[in-house]
Structure formats: C-alpha cells, structure tokens
Scaffold this motif. Structure first.
Motif, PDB file in Angstrom:
ATOM      1  N   VAL A 198       0.842  -1.199   0.000  1.00  0.00           N
ATOM      2  CA  VAL A 198       0.000   0.000   0.000  1.00  0.00           C
ATOM      3  C   VAL A 198       0.880   1.253   0.000  1.00  0.00           C
ATOM      4  O   VAL A 198       0.630   2.209  -0.742  1.00  0.00           O
ATOM      5  N   GLN A 199       1.935   1.245   0.818  1.00  0.00           N
ATOM      6  CA  GLN A 199       2.817   2.408   0.865  1.00  0.00           C
ATOM      7  C   GLN A 199       3.480   2.641  -0.487  1.00  0.00           C
ATOM      8  O   GLN A 199       3.570   3.788  -0.954  1.00  0.00           O
ATOM      9  N   ALA A 200       3.935   1.591  -1.125  1.00  0.00           N
ATOM     10  CA  ALA A 200       4.532   1.726  -2.453  1.00  0.00           C
ATOM     11  C   ALA A 200       3.520   2.262  -3.459  1.00  0.00           C
ATOM     12  O   ALA A 200       3.844   3.070  -4.339  1.00  0.00           O
ATOM     13  N   THR A 201       2.271   1.833  -3.318  1.00  0.00           N
ATOM     14  CA  THR A 201       1.211   2.292  -4.228  1.00  0.00           C
ATOM     15  C   THR A 201       0.889   3.759  -3.987  1.00  0.00           C
ATOM     16  O   THR A 201       0.646   4.520  -4.942  1.00  0.00           O
ATOM     17  N   LEU A 202       0.890   4.179  -2.732  1.00  0.00           N
ATOM     18  CA  LEU A 202       0.640   5.583  -2.426  1.00  0.00           C
ATOM     19  C   LEU A 202       1.738   6.472  -3.004  1.00  0.00           C
ATOM     20  O   LEU A 202       1.463   7.571  -3.507  1.00  0.00           O
ATOM     21  N   LEU A 203       2.985   6.016  -2.953  1.00  0.00           N
ATOM     22  CA  LEU A 203       4.061   6.797  -3.572  1.00  0.00           C
ATOM     23  C   LEU A 203       3.846   6.896  -5.079  1.00  0.00           C
ATOM     24  O   LEU A 203       3.990   7.979  -5.670  1.00  0.00           O
ATOM     25  N   ARG A 204       3.484   5.787  -5.698  1.00  0.00           N
ATOM     26  CA  ARG A 204       3.220   5.816  -7.150  1.00  0.00           C
ATOM     27  C   ARG A 204       2.015   6.700  -7.456  1.00  0.00           C
ATOM     28  O   ARG A 204       2.003   7.416  -8.470  1.00  0.00           O
ATOM     29  N   PHE A 205       1.014   6.702  -6.591  1.00  0.00           N
ATOM     30  CA  PHE A 205      -0.161   7.568  -6.765  1.00  0.00           C
ATOM     31  C   PHE A 205       0.262   9.039  -6.760  1.00  0.00           C
ATOM     32  O   PHE A 205      -0.174   9.827  -7.607  1.00  0.00           O
TER      33      PHE A 205
END
Length: 373
Positions: A272-279
């Motif tokens: 989720v944290q990696a996805t938030l950075l990509r977001f």
C-alpha cells in the motif's frame, strides 16, 4: 524608512512542526528574473508538541466541543510560533523593533471554497502580543470571498523569487502537492496528495511520523488494482484552478478505496505504501501533462524533496529536468516559510498576491489581515 526585515512561519498539512525564516525582502512586484533581494538571514524549526499535533489532526473532522478545542489549539500553536520567532531573532541578532511584520498562515483544518469558506486555526493577536511584532494572517479568505479557491497562496512568490519562465515550474511536495507554472500569467494548482497519505499510513503501521527517505515504500510493490481505484477519484479529473486537503484525501478515503478490493486481493501494508508513492507521482505527472505540458525544468521543494525514492520516481515520470529550489538558493524546507514572509511584505506594501489565474477568483486581491504590534 520602512524595515526590509520580515518573518515567515509555516506549519503545513503534514502537521509535523513549524518552519520559520527571517528574511530581507526587496520590491514586492515579481521581476522577470530570479530576485536575489529576497534573502534568508536566519531559519529555525520547532516540532509541534505531540498532544497539539494530535489535536490539530483530530480537528480536521467534526468532534465534541470542537469550537473550544479549536480555540485552545490555536493559542498553543501561536505560542509555538512565538518560540520560533524568538529563535530567529537570537540567530540574526535583530530585535523585535527591527521586524516590519510576521506572516503566519496558521493550520488549515477545513477547506471548502466551493461552499464559500476555508478555516485556518491561528491566534494572530496572541502572536503579536507575545512577540511585539505586527502579524499578517488570514491569507485565504479575501480570495475565497471573490469566488476563488484561496489556494495555492505561493505562486506569486515563486515568480518573484524564481523568475517568470514559461518552461519552468515549482513543485511543492508538502502534505499536498501543488504546482506553479511560471509563465505569464503565472498559474498554480494542487495536484493531489504528496506526503499526506504516505505519512498517515506510516503512522498507522509503523508508529512513525513518516516513511524516512521512502525506505518502507521501496520495500514494496505497486498494487495496480488499488492504484486504478485511487486514480479514479473524480477530483483528479477537474481542471485547474483547484485545491484540496484533508477534507478529501484522508485515511477514511484510503480505507474506502481499499474496501473496494476483494479481501483475497488486498495488498499488505508495505505494498500500500509503495502504491501511495506511485499515486503521488502519477497524479503530479498527469496534472503537469494536462496543465503545463511545455515544462522543461521542475524545481522541487517541501519535505518530499528529501525523499530520494519519491524524487527518483518523479525524475523518471516528469518531463525535463528535475532540480531543487536549493539549486536556486532556497533550501527545500524553507520555501513556504519564506513565501509567507514575502506575503506579509506584499500585504503591507499593497501588492495583490492572490492571482485570478491561480485561484479562479473574479479579481486579484491583497492577501491577509494585519494585527498591529
């Protein structure tokens, strides 16, 4: 002769602390080239007390006795501001009588310009009393009254300090990401979350105020299905001018997005944290492609500029060269505080720093209200 010395104070959406600068500021009108008459003479930071930080975050949502709680929190925040002012005076060797004004933004807890209001917790009269220096505060409401977003506030300053250049943009990576395109006219708008969701997720799962240098996000992988849900947020498709904050992009919003995934496919917290950075990266890149496609150079600032994982991802995603405001003489953590010193200067000199091309207001306006020493 009026003093050229101003203090700027900023406690941003990340709600982690107060940044302050004491600056020498020249003419308020934006020149055609970077203006080295806007110079930082001293800088200081102070972490917010843990209980005050928790209260400020809690006050972003309705709660019991919130009016009294908000007033008390505003007083405590003003006291923190006063301590930063004293540190700046000690560091610079100047006295309160040498400073023409303090620019103090306060802490935004509600921002709904579409409903005609925005609310920043602040106690500027208390700050003026504590410091014996005039205070300029309440920077957003005049623009909102004129039909504008009241945000972003800093694009006029960006042009004054970093120059009018249609190929250059300033990207502030605070709690919210906002972009200033330094053309003529100057334009600016929020693009979505920068650190805000990543910080909140790190606090929930690591018990830390933020993901230091993006190391936790670097351990994960982007979850494509979650990213697609995040990117479907209707606000992201709105054209500029636009602004946002915790009213929309909260942990409750993220939880609702996660709930759209089948339980068997929900990502673990690291992903989720990696996805938030990509977001964060994709919303910035998409906004720049749509609103400022001719950008050749981006100057990053704010806390996110100290996150090497985020900066590397932005380098790959954005057009042109990704640089730092530090390359142009302003440390990344001092840009917004310096902006509020400049906005205080603009107020006392009568310069209209709220620009219709930025906020969508019916006309330009002078930002802020003055509380005498």
């Amino acid at each position: 002769m009026h003093s050229p010395y101003f203090i700027g104070l900023m406690s941003g959406t990340s709600t982690d602390g107060v940044d302050g600068v004491l600056a020498h500021i020249g003419p308020a009108d934006a020149p055609a080239a970077p203006d080295d008459t806007i110079r930082i003479l001293a800088s200081a930071s102070r972490a917010l007390p843990v209980m005050l930080r928790r209260e400020l975050l809690a006050l972003n949502t309705p709660g019991t006795n919130e009016l009294a709680r908000a007033a008390r929190a505003a007083n405590r925040l003003a006291d923190c501001y006063a301590l930063v002012v004293r540190a700046l005076l000690r560091q610079s060797g100047l006295s309160a009588q040498d400073i023409r004004a303090i620019g103090a933004h306060g802490q935004t807890v509600r921002h709904a310009p579409e409903a005609g209001y925005t609310l920043q917790l602040n106690a500027p009269a208390r700050l003026a009393e504590r410091t014996r220096i005039a205070v300029v505060a309440d920077f957003r409401n005049r623009d909102v009254a004129a039909g504008g977003q009241g945000a972003p506030l800093v694009p006029a300053f960006h042009a004054a300090r970093f120059g009018w250049d249609a190929g250059r943009a300033v990207l502030n990576l605070g709690g919210i990401a906002n972009l200033t395109a330094l053309g003529n006219p100057v334009r600016g708008f929020d693009t979505g979350p920068a650190n805000m969701l990543m910080d909140a997720w790190a606090q929930r799962h690591l018990g830390q105020p933020y993901d230091h240098e993006g190391r936790w996000a670097a351990q994960g992988s982007c979850h494509d299905a979650l990213l697609e849900i995040l990117l479907a947020e209707p606000w992201l498709a709105l054209p500029a001018p636009k602004s946002t904050g915790r009213d929309l992009f909260s942990l409750a919003w993220l939880d609702a997005c996660l709930d759209q995934l089948p339980s068997a496919t929900r990502p673990d917290p690291t992903d989720v944290q990696a996805t938030l950075l990509r977001f964060t990266v994709q919303t910035i890149a998409q906004a720049m492609c749509r609103e400022a496609p001719d950008t050749r150079e981006v100057l990053a600032c704010g806390g996110g500029a100290l996150n090497p994982v985020l900066m590397q991802a932005l380098t790959q995603a954005l057009p042109g060269r990704l640089a730092s405001t530090a390359d142009y003489g302003v440390p990344v953590q001092s840009v917004e505080a310096l902006a509020f010193a400049w906005l205080a200067h603009a107020h006392v000199t009568g310069y209209p720093a709220c620009l219709p091309a930025v906020t969508g207001a019916r006309h330009a306006s002078i930002a802020g209200c003055l509380y005498p020493a």
